[in-house]
Design a protein around this motif. Structure first.
Motif, PDB file in Angstrom:
ATOM      1  N   UNK A  92       0.848  -1.189   0.000  1.00 29.94           N
ATOM      2  CA  UNK A  92       0.000   0.000   0.000  1.00 29.94           C
ATOM      3  C   UNK A  92       0.879   1.233   0.000  1.00 29.94           C
ATOM      4  N   UNK A  93       0.310   2.289  -0.563  1.00 27.65           N
ATOM      5  CA  UNK A  93       0.942   3.611  -0.598  1.00 27.65           C
ATOM      6  C   UNK A  93       0.179   4.481   0.403  1.00 27.65           C
ATOM      7  N   UNK A  94       0.814   4.853   1.512  1.00 24.98           N
ATOM      8  CA  UNK A  94       0.120   5.588   2.574  1.00 24.98           C
ATOM      9  C   UNK A  94       0.721   6.980   2.735  1.00 24.98           C
ATOM     10  N   UNK A  95      -0.074   7.875   3.278  1.00 21.33           N
ATOM     11  CA  UNK A  95       0.396   9.227   3.541  1.00 21.33           C
ATOM     12  C   UNK A  95       1.056   9.344   4.894  1.00 21.33           C
ATOM     13  N   UNK A  96       1.790  10.422   5.076  1.00 22.73           N
ATOM     14  CA  UNK A  96       2.479  10.663   6.347  1.00 22.73           C
ATOM     15  C   UNK A  96       1.572  11.488   7.263  1.00 22.73           C
ATOM     16  N   UNK A  97       0.456  10.885   7.651  1.00 21.44           N
ATOM     17  CA  UNK A  97      -0.506  11.575   8.506  1.00 21.44           C
ATOM     18  C   UNK A  97      -1.266  10.538   9.332  1.00 21.44           C
ATOM     19  N   UNK A  98      -2.250  11.002  10.069  1.00 18.18           N
ATOM     20  CA  UNK A  98      -3.009  10.106  10.931  1.00 18.18           C
ATOM     21  C   UNK A  98      -3.757   9.050  10.122  1.00 18.18           C
ATOM     22  N   UNK A  99      -4.307   9.446   8.964  1.00 18.34           N
ATOM     23  CA  UNK A  99      -5.026   8.489   8.130  1.00 18.34           C
ATOM     24  C   UNK A  99      -4.085   7.409   7.605  1.00 18.34           C
ATOM     25  N   UNK A 100      -2.882   7.810   7.213  1.00 18.20           N
ATOM     26  CA  UNK A 100      -1.901   6.839   6.753  1.00 18.20           C
ATOM     27  C   UNK A 100      -1.504   5.875   7.862  1.00 18.20           C
ATOM     28  N   UNK A 101      -1.404   6.376   9.078  1.00 13.37           N
ATOM     29  CA  UNK A 101      -1.066   5.507  10.211  1.00 13.37           C
ATOM     30  C   UNK A 101      -2.185   4.499  10.474  1.00 13.37           C
ATOM     31  N   UNK A 102      -3.446   4.952  10.358  1.00 14.95           N
ATOM     32  CA  UNK A 102      -4.564   4.019  10.530  1.00 14.95           C
ATOM     33  C   UNK A 102      -4.561   2.950   9.442  1.00 14.95           C
ATOM     34  N   UNK A 103      -4.267   3.337   8.207  1.00 10.99           N
ATOM     35  CA  UNK A 103      -4.198   2.354   7.129  1.00 10.99           C
ATOM     36  C   UNK A 103      -3.090   1.335   7.378  1.00 10.99           C
TER      37      UNK A 103
END
Length: 408
Positions: free
Chosen positions: A29-40
């Protein structure tokens, strides 16, 4: 089934790869460096079988940022793999040097799958130890920045204002002193300095915080500033004065930052349980102790034995043997901050009779100054490891038994 995770770090996003014990890709997966990315990321790990009793280990190249701080706080093992090591692992599967974020994440996950035992996870330091590490490194950076700006100012003044160097480049006083910063801020060029009256000099010295020998300082500065020196052209001298004012402003900010951080670092260090043991060693004060503690942490399982700590600090020698060739060198790959703190530590410990005698013995055997200092550092690091493991203070008679006075 054993699952390992690799994360290729970037400033705004991260590539995540999960592989099983056979090296097959389980999820990516490609995740962002934010809270949503941490949840993913947590959802990915949970779906792959992550649990509090059996957390999935994570390998990264750069363990910094909020996402990795949160991962580390969960108690799972997080491995920070050197980028050069990752590059060598990448070449096991591809001889082409093309770089891919997903391929790097896969390489990191496979490193843990095959060679987790030869890599060390990030230590499980306490929150206070991590805070001390942040403060100690920031204070050390501020000191280095202050020295760099002071050298820049010295080099600049030499080009047009030698009187300033004669006034402040003396024993016990430097360009980073409060007197030098205050006077140079008010008179950044030779012409302005020569026009300063005795009353103005007294006022500037009091403003800098000096309380003693003000009249002596005033006469000395007045004599130096009104002396005979070479000058640049008037407009050039004025322009260089503006540059000096800018450098003095930066130096003043760096000096205040170093002082403020020193106070915060010493205060945090005094609160740590290991401070009493570290402070019992000769040459260790609050700042040096904080730097040492910040680099070695308080996780007792981090170093397998004293030799591991010595190697980490660069104090232990390294032997290179190949065929008939056999050579012993000092370590160049080490924790540079801990090595720098160690040099300050040993320099401050030399007044101790036992330390000084041990240093003199190494010099008598042919060691140069740096080698002798490194040998003493190596000896005291072994003592430090033992004292921290057993919870006892430093005892010079036990640390240097051969040098202890004979009892009758």
């Amino acid at each position: 089934m054993t699952i390992t995770c690799g994360i290729d770090w970037a400033e705004t996003h991260h590539d995540v790869a999960l592989v099983d014990e056979a090296g097959q890709l389980v999820a990516k997966r490609h995740i962002g460096d934010d809270a949503e990315g941490y949840r993913q990321l947590l959802n990915m790990l949970t779906e792959a079988g992550d649990s509090p009793k059996n957390p999935i280990p994570v390998a990264v190249e750069t363990a910094r940022g909020l996402l990795f701080a949160c991962l580390r706080a969960t108690g799972r093992k997080v491995y920070s793999i050197n980028p050069m090591a990752v590059a060598r692992y990448r070449e096991r599967h591809r001889v082409t040097r093309a770089k891919s974020d997903h391929a790097d994440a896969m390489a990191l996950a496979n490193i843990l799958r095959t060679d987790a035992d030869v890599h060390r996870p990030l230590p499980a330091d306490s929150e206070l130890a991590q805070a001390i590490s942040v403060l100690a490194r920031a204070q050390q950076d501020a000191v280095w920045n202050r020295a760099q700006l002071s050298n820049q100012l010295r080099s600049h003044l030499k080009q047009y204002f030698p009187a300033a160097l004669a006034a402040f480049q003396v024993r016990g006083i430097g360009l980073d002193s409060r007197e030098a910063r205050t006077v140079l801020a008010a008179a950044p060029d030779p012409t302005a300095a020569a026009r300063l009256t005795r009353a103005q000099l007294r006022s500037l010295l009091r403003k800098s915080g000096r309380q003693r020998n003000i009249d002596t300082w005033t006469e000395r500065l007045r004599t130096i500033f009104t002396g005979d020196y070479l000058h640049q052209l008037p407009l050039v001298e004025q322009a260089m004065g503006h540059q000096t004012a800018a450098l003095v402003g930066q130096l003043d900010a760096a000096c205040r930052a170093a002082d403020d951080l020193a106070g915060a670092t010493a205060k945090a260090f005094d609160q740590h349980p290991d401070a009493e043991i570290l402070s019992s060693f000769p040459g260790i004060g609050p700042l040096t102790g904080a730097r040492v503690l910040g680099e070695i942490g308080d996780d007792r399982s981090r170093f397998r034995d004293a030799r591991a700590l010595k190697a980490y600090a660069g104090a232990a020698p390294i032997t290179v043997a190949s065929g008939k060739s056999h050579a012993v060198h000092h370590r160049r790959v080490k924790n540079q901050r801990l090595a720098a703190a160690g040099y300050v530590w040993i320099f401050g410990a030399l007044p101790s009779p036992q330390v000084k005698e041990h240093y003199d013995r190494r010099r008598a055997r042919g060691d140069r100054h740096t080698a002798a200092m490194r040998h003493v550092f190596n000896r005291l690091l072994g003592c430090l490891h033992h004292c921290l493991a057993t919870g006892q203070k430093f005892d010079p008679t036990k640390a240097f038994p051969a040098l202890a006075p004979a009892t009758t």
